[in-house]
Design a protein around this motif. Structure first.
Motif, PDB file in Angstrom:
ATOM      1  N   ALA A 224      24.336  16.077  31.362  1.00 45.15           N
ATOM      2  CA  ALA A 224      24.781  16.008  29.968  1.00 45.15           C
ATOM      3  C   ALA A 224      26.295  16.003  29.837  1.00 45.15           C
ATOM      4  O   ALA A 224      26.830  15.840  28.736  1.00 45.15           O
ATOM      5  CB  ALA A 224      24.196  17.175  29.178  1.00 45.15           C
ATOM      6  N   GLY A 225      27.010  16.199  30.948  1.00 44.04           N
ATOM      7  CA  GLY A 225      28.476  16.188  30.915  1.00 44.04           C
ATOM      8  C   GLY A 225      29.079  17.445  30.337  1.00 44.04           C
ATOM      9  O   GLY A 225      30.182  17.421  29.802  1.00 44.04           O
ATOM     10  N   LEU A 226      28.378  18.571  30.478  1.00 48.86           N
ATOM     11  CA  LEU A 226      28.865  19.842  29.940  1.00 48.86           C
ATOM     12  C   LEU A 226      29.493  20.689  31.052  1.00 48.86           C
ATOM     13  O   LEU A 226      29.202  20.503  32.224  1.00 48.86           O
ATOM     14  CB  LEU A 226      27.722  20.607  29.282  1.00 48.86           C
ATOM     15  CG  LEU A 226      27.017  19.873  28.123  1.00 48.86           C
ATOM     16  CD1 LEU A 226      25.827  20.675  27.626  1.00 48.86           C
ATOM     17  CD2 LEU A 226      27.988  19.580  26.997  1.00 48.86           C
ATOM     18  N   GLY A 227      30.361  21.633  30.667  1.00 46.00           N
ATOM     19  CA  GLY A 227      31.107  22.429  31.627  1.00 46.00           C
ATOM     20  C   GLY A 227      30.309  23.554  32.255  1.00 46.00           C
ATOM     21  O   GLY A 227      29.200  23.891  31.803  1.00 46.00           O
ATOM     22  N   ASP A 228      30.899  24.166  33.277  1.00 37.49           N
ATOM     23  CA  ASP A 228      30.238  25.247  34.006  1.00 37.49           C
ATOM     24  C   ASP A 228      30.037  26.500  33.161  1.00 37.49           C
ATOM     25  O   ASP A 228      29.258  27.380  33.535  1.00 37.49           O
ATOM     26  CB  ASP A 228      31.055  25.615  35.258  1.00 37.49           C
ATOM     27  CG  ASP A 228      31.084  24.484  36.276  1.00 37.49           C
ATOM     28  OD1 ASP A 228      30.252  23.554  36.148  1.00 37.49           O
ATOM     29  OD2 ASP A 228      31.924  24.531  37.196  1.00 37.49           O
ATOM     30  N   ASP A 229      30.757  26.604  32.046  1.00 37.10           N
ATOM     31  CA  ASP A 229      30.615  27.792  31.197  1.00 37.10           C
ATOM     32  C   ASP A 229      29.357  27.754  30.342  1.00 37.10           C
ATOM     33  O   ASP A 229      29.021  28.734  29.670  1.00 37.10           O
ATOM     34  CB  ASP A 229      31.844  27.944  30.294  1.00 37.10           C
ATOM     35  CG  ASP A 229      32.034  26.744  29.371  1.00 37.10           C
ATOM     36  OD1 ASP A 229      31.739  25.612  29.804  1.00 37.10           O
ATOM     37  OD2 ASP A 229      32.484  26.931  28.225  1.00 37.10           O
ATOM     38  N   ILE A 230      28.646  26.630  30.367  1.00 38.33           N
ATOM     39  CA  ILE A 230      27.432  26.503  29.570  1.00 38.33           C
ATOM     40  C   ILE A 230      26.246  27.012  30.377  1.00 38.33           C
ATOM     41  O   ILE A 230      25.842  26.401  31.361  1.00 38.33           O
ATOM     42  CB  ILE A 230      27.199  25.041  29.132  1.00 38.33           C
ATOM     43  CG1 ILE A 230      28.406  24.525  28.351  1.00 38.33           C
ATOM     44  CG2 ILE A 230      25.938  24.939  28.285  1.00 38.33           C
ATOM     45  CD1 ILE A 230      28.789  25.360  27.148  1.00 38.33           C
ATOM     46  N   THR A 231      25.711  28.147  29.968  1.00 44.06           N
ATOM     47  CA  THR A 231      24.558  28.771  30.612  1.00 44.06           C
ATOM     48  C   THR A 231      23.441  28.924  29.575  1.00 44.06           C
ATOM     49  O   THR A 231      23.676  28.724  28.374  1.00 44.06           O
ATOM     50  CB  THR A 231      24.941  30.151  31.167  1.00 44.06           C
ATOM     51  OG1 THR A 231      25.259  31.014  30.051  1.00 44.06           O
ATOM     52  CG2 THR A 231      26.156  30.066  32.095  1.00 44.06           C
ATOM     53  N   PRO A 232      22.233  29.294  29.998  1.00 43.49           N
ATOM     54  CA  PRO A 232      21.172  29.505  29.003  1.00 43.49           C
ATOM     55  C   PRO A 232      21.551  30.506  27.910  1.00 43.49           C
ATOM     56  O   PRO A 232      21.099  30.386  26.774  1.00 43.49           O
ATOM     57  CB  PRO A 232      19.997  30.011  29.860  1.00 43.49           C
ATOM     58  CG  PRO A 232      20.204  29.357  31.181  1.00 43.49           C
ATOM     59  CD  PRO A 232      21.691  29.350  31.377  1.00 43.49           C
ATOM     60  N   HIS A 233      22.406  31.493  28.242  1.00 44.99           N
ATOM     61  CA  HIS A 233      22.789  32.499  27.242  1.00 44.99           C
ATOM     62  C   HIS A 233      23.615  31.893  26.108  1.00 44.99           C
ATOM     63  O   HIS A 233      23.661  32.444  25.004  1.00 44.99           O
ATOM     64  CB  HIS A 233      23.577  33.627  27.910  1.00 44.99           C
ATOM     65  CG  HIS A 233      23.735  34.839  27.045  1.00 44.99           C
ATOM     66  ND1 HIS A 233      22.684  35.670  26.712  1.00 44.99           N
ATOM     67  CD2 HIS A 233      24.824  35.353  26.410  1.00 44.99           C
ATOM     68  CE1 HIS A 233      23.114  36.643  25.924  1.00 44.99           C
ATOM     69  NE2 HIS A 233      24.400  36.480  25.728  1.00 44.99           N
ATOM     70  N   VAL A 234      24.249  30.750  26.363  1.00 49.08           N
ATOM     71  CA  VAL A 234      25.051  30.093  25.332  1.00 49.08           C
ATOM     72  C   VAL A 234      24.164  29.640  24.173  1.00 49.08           C
ATOM     73  O   VAL A 234      24.634  29.490  23.037  1.00 49.08           O
ATOM     74  CB  VAL A 234      25.846  28.915  25.934  1.00 49.08           C
ATOM     75  CG1 VAL A 234      26.486  28.055  24.847  1.00 49.08           C
ATOM     76  CG2 VAL A 234      26.925  29.446  26.870  1.00 49.08           C
ATOM     77  N   LEU A 235      22.884  29.440  24.420  1.00 46.32           N
ATOM     78  CA  LEU A 235      21.966  29.056  23.344  1.00 46.32           C
ATOM     79  C   LEU A 235      21.918  30.150  22.275  1.00 46.32           C
ATOM     80  O   LEU A 235      21.830  29.852  21.077  1.00 46.32           O
ATOM     81  CB  LEU A 235      20.563  28.814  23.909  1.00 46.32           C
ATOM     82  CG  LEU A 235      20.444  27.665  24.917  1.00 46.32           C
ATOM     83  CD1 LEU A 235      19.073  27.687  25.583  1.00 46.32           C
ATOM     84  CD2 LEU A 235      20.701  26.314  24.240  1.00 46.32           C
ATOM     85  N   ARG A 236      21.984  31.384  22.710  1.00 43.50           N
ATOM     86  CA  ARG A 236      21.994  32.518  21.758  1.00 43.50           C
ATOM     87  C   ARG A 236      23.272  32.486  20.928  1.00 43.50           C
ATOM     88  O   ARG A 236      23.232  32.656  19.701  1.00 43.50           O
ATOM     89  CB  ARG A 236      21.877  33.824  22.537  1.00 43.50           C
ATOM     90  CG  ARG A 236      21.947  35.086  21.674  1.00 43.50           C
ATOM     91  CD  ARG A 236      21.637  36.308  22.534  1.00 43.50           C
ATOM     92  NE  ARG A 236      21.927  37.558  21.852  1.00 43.50           N
ATOM     93  CZ  ARG A 236      21.105  38.151  20.986  1.00 43.50           C
ATOM     94  NH1 ARG A 236      19.953  37.580  20.684  1.00 43.50           N
ATOM     95  NH2 ARG A 236      21.426  39.293  20.423  1.00 43.50           N
TER      96      ARG A 236
END
Length: 283
Positions: A224-236
């Motif tokens: 998706a071209g997203l950075g390493d800071d995007i984790t499942p917790h970012v959904l919250r």
């Protein structure tokens, strides 16, 4: 968590614990936030033992300072790209200016379990572990989804939770409810005796419980071209930010996320369209 603590402190006596000992652990851990959570667990264990057995000396556990609340969240466009990647779509061209994917084709590996994880995380703000423990019926090991009432109960029956990890029920948004009913139907079969049998977990991989979805999530994140800071917790964080942007009442937004109104205001109030509006227009 206690395994990591035991590796460092396991051979020490309580009388050997000093402030510098805890600072050394934080340095060895390499993460202030992770070290703080570990040491909170150690403190709880010590206090519990003291309450049961009575220690002559109870060491004061020195915690690293709290970090700033995470601010990462996803836009609707980024969520769409993440879902496309989870469904097996791969980019075939990128925007020249932004270098972000703008044309996709469906030739990649499909991860339907991540589609479910993303949708539940986005529409309810439920933490990852609680999502992976969600089941289609009430139980004593995880939360469950009540399709008739349209409510997700994030806490297992009889479960006790920490005050800062509350698992309050959340009303299922209509868009997610349609998907949940569809997934429940997909997970239900008729056995040889004519009985209806449903898989146990709402988010599963081939019918089995998922324990670590991070590798697959990293894969679709890269697609998706997203950075390493995007984790499942970012959904919250994304749900909380979108609720603030929509101007949802603080008490209702906080309750749906399982946090206090004060926590919500401290972390997400700035995203509200009414943030400091009265003060800004005072004169």
């Amino acid at each position: 968590m206690l395994d990591r603590v035991n590796e460092f402190f396991g051979e020490m006596m309580l009388t050997e614990l000093r402030g510098q000992t805890f600072r050394d652990y934080a340095a060895d851990r390499g993460s202030k936030g992770g070290a703080r959570r570990d040491l909170e667990a150690l403190r709880a264990a010590i206090n519990h033992y003291h309450a049961e057995e009575t220690l002559d000396m109870v060491p004061k556990v020195t915690l690293p300072e709290k970090g700033e609340p995470r601010q990462s969240w996803l836009t609707r466009s980024e969520i769409a790209k993440l879902l496309l990647a989870a469904m097996g779509w791969v980019p075939v061209s990128c925007d020249v200016a932004t270098q972000q994917p703008n044309r996709w084709k469906r030739t990649g590996w499909r991860n339907p379990h991540l589609v479910r994880l993303i949708m539940v995380g986005l529409y309810t703000g439920t933490r990852l572990t609680a999502i992976l423990n969600l089941q289609w019926m009430a139980n004593t090991t995880g939360g469950h989804i009540d399709l008739d009432r349209g409510v997700i109960y994030r806490k297992a029956q009889g479960e006790r939770t920490m005050h800062n990890k509350r698992k309050t029920p959340v009303k299922i948004p209509p868009r997610l409810l349609r998907f949940l009913r569809y997934w429940h139907k997909r997970d239900t079969t008729i056995d040889e005796r004519g009985r209806s049998v449903t898989l146990r977990y709402a988010v599963h991989y081939g019918g089995e419980k998922i324990t670590k979805p991070h590798k697959a999530f990293r894969s679709i994140r890269a697609t998706a071209g997203l950075g390493d800071d995007i984790t499942p917790h970012v959904l919250r964080h994304t749900r909380a930010t979108w609720l603030a942007q929509a101007g949802v009442e603080v008490e209702q937004a906080a309750a749906s996320l399982g946090m206090t109104a004060e926590e919500f205001e401290r972390t997400y109030a700035h995203a509200s369209p009414d943030f400091q509006q009265q003060a800004a227009n005072a004169f």
